[in-house]
Enzyme design. Structure first.
Site, PDB file in Angstrom:
ATOM      1  CE  LYS A  55     -62.449  42.005  53.198  1.00 44.04           C
ATOM      2  NZ  LYS A  55     -62.710  41.382  51.905  1.00 44.04           N
ATOM      3  CD  GLN A  88     -65.600  39.334  51.167  1.00 41.67           C
ATOM      4  OE1 GLN A  88     -65.122  40.462  51.131  1.00 41.67           O
ATOM      5  NE2 GLN A  88     -64.929  38.302  51.626  1.00 41.67           N
ATOM      6  CG  ASP A 109     -60.248  42.249  46.891  1.00 45.81           C
ATOM      7  OD1 ASP A 109     -59.699  42.176  48.003  1.00 45.81           O
ATOM      8  OD2 ASP A 109     -61.462  42.059  46.705  1.00 45.81           O
TER       9      ASP A 109
HETATM   10  N1  GUN Z   1     -63.065  36.189  49.974  1.00 42.99           N
HETATM   11  C1  GUN Z   1     -62.068  35.665  50.754  1.00 42.99           C
HETATM   12  N2  GUN Z   1     -61.003  36.493  50.785  1.00 42.99           N
HETATM   13  C2  GUN Z   1     -61.332  37.558  50.019  1.00 42.99           C
HETATM   14  C3  GUN Z   1     -60.638  38.748  49.681  1.00 42.99           C
HETATM   15  O1  GUN Z   1     -59.504  39.003  50.090  1.00 42.99           O
HETATM   16  N3  GUN Z   1     -61.327  39.599  48.871  1.00 42.99           N
HETATM   17  C4  GUN Z   1     -62.572  39.338  48.402  1.00 42.99           C
HETATM   18  N4  GUN Z   1     -63.142  40.225  47.586  1.00 42.99           N
HETATM   19  N5  GUN Z   1     -63.231  38.243  48.694  1.00 42.99           N
HETATM   20  C5  GUN Z   1     -62.617  37.364  49.505  1.00 42.99           C
END
Ligand code: GUN
Length: 282
Positions: free
Chosen positions: A52, A99, A122
């Site tokens: 990211k 996350q 998200d």
């Molecule tokens: N863990 C796995 N996929 C994601 C996601 O798309 N966003 C977040 N915040 N955590 C994750």
């Protein structure tokens, strides 16, 4: 032999559009900024967060990573809620994500719900989930949104088609079903309690696998010519990265198929970048 869907190609198109708009905002004095909260040391999360950060850098988005490692979740949770509160009010922060998964003892629901819906890139907050359900949204969940962009890119119209989503997670399965429904698909969600799962899968014109089990979907569960989307990021018995679909056998039956890696993954991050841009524009 199927057509292989190239996730990186679709992601590159989305990223190019986002990068151009980020540049325009910068010229107006607006720096698009994403705050990423990471709790603990989950190895998969470390990789996701690094990717990211890399994508942000590539697109001119500022990323601020807050890495918290509290041994006591009771104290840690309060500190994270305080951090989220300050980021919610910080005008220099456009998007916030925490996350997942969080370490044992943390309450994912409380933390997710603390993020201001207008910064929830998200789209995990109940307000944003509800808006997706109504088909009137600001942010779309990144993985399902990336899949819809990909279908669109390959001119795959789901109108009237049998769409089967395998898995009912809040992050992927449920919003995926909703987006297919919003696009006029005839949608069935199957899960661990479905008794005739293979039979339902065989009906699918569009089959989305999001179960988190390596090679769960085999060729005999796929209709000839179906579009097969693999959300899985699993490890096989040799520790090699693989998907929920047994690619080798499935590709002989499917019309279109996504590989793992290089399928759904790159698009998910591209959609996060798009959501961060949307937050900044608001
Ligand atoms: N863990 C796995 N996929 C994601 C996601 O798309 N966003 C977040 N915040 N955590 C994750």
């Amino acid at each position: 032999m199927s057509n292989i869907i190239d996730g990186k190609l679709v992601a590159a198109h989305i990223k190019a559009r986002v990068a151009a708009e980020v540049k325009e905002l910068k010229q107006k004095g607006i720096n698009v900024t994403l705050a990423v909260i990471v709790v603990g040391n989950d190895p998969a999360s470390e990789v996701y967060v690094r990717n990211k950060e890399k994508a942000c850098k590539e697109l001119g988005i500022i990323s601020k990573v807050f890495h918290w490692d509290f041994s006591d979740p009771k104290m840690g949770q309060d500190r994270i809620l305080e951090l989220i509160e300050s980021l919610n009010y910080d005008k220099g922060i456009n998007g916030i994500l925490c996350q997942l998964p969080l370490p044992a003892g943390y309450d994912e629901k409380v933390i997710t719900n603390a993020i201001n819906p207008s910064k929830d890139v998200d789209a995990f907050h109940p307000v944003n989930v509800g808006k997706i359900m109504l088909g009137d949204y600001d942010f779309l969940s990144c993985t399902p949104a990336g899949i819809m962009e990909m279908l669109n890119y390959y001119n795959i119209d789901v109108t009237g088609k049998e769409c089967v989503v395998v898995g009912r997670s809040n992050i992927v399965g449920k919003p995926m079903s909703m987006l297919l429904l919003n696009e006029n698909g005839t949608v069935t969600t199957v899960h661990s309690c479905t008794s005739n799962l293979a039979e339902v899968c065989r009906r699918a014109d569009v089959l989305v696998a999001a179960v988190g089990k390596p090679h769960f979907i085999t060729a005999d569960m796929i209709k000839e010519g179906a579009v097969v989307i693999d959300v899985g990021m699993d490890r096989d018995e040799n520790g090699k990265l693989c998907g929920d679909v047994d690619f080798e056998s499935a590709e002989k039956v499917a019309g279109y198929i996504t590989p793992v890696p290089g399928g759904v993954g790159p698009r998910t991050i591209a959609m996060l970048m798009k959501n961060t841009l949307t937050a900044a524009k608001q």
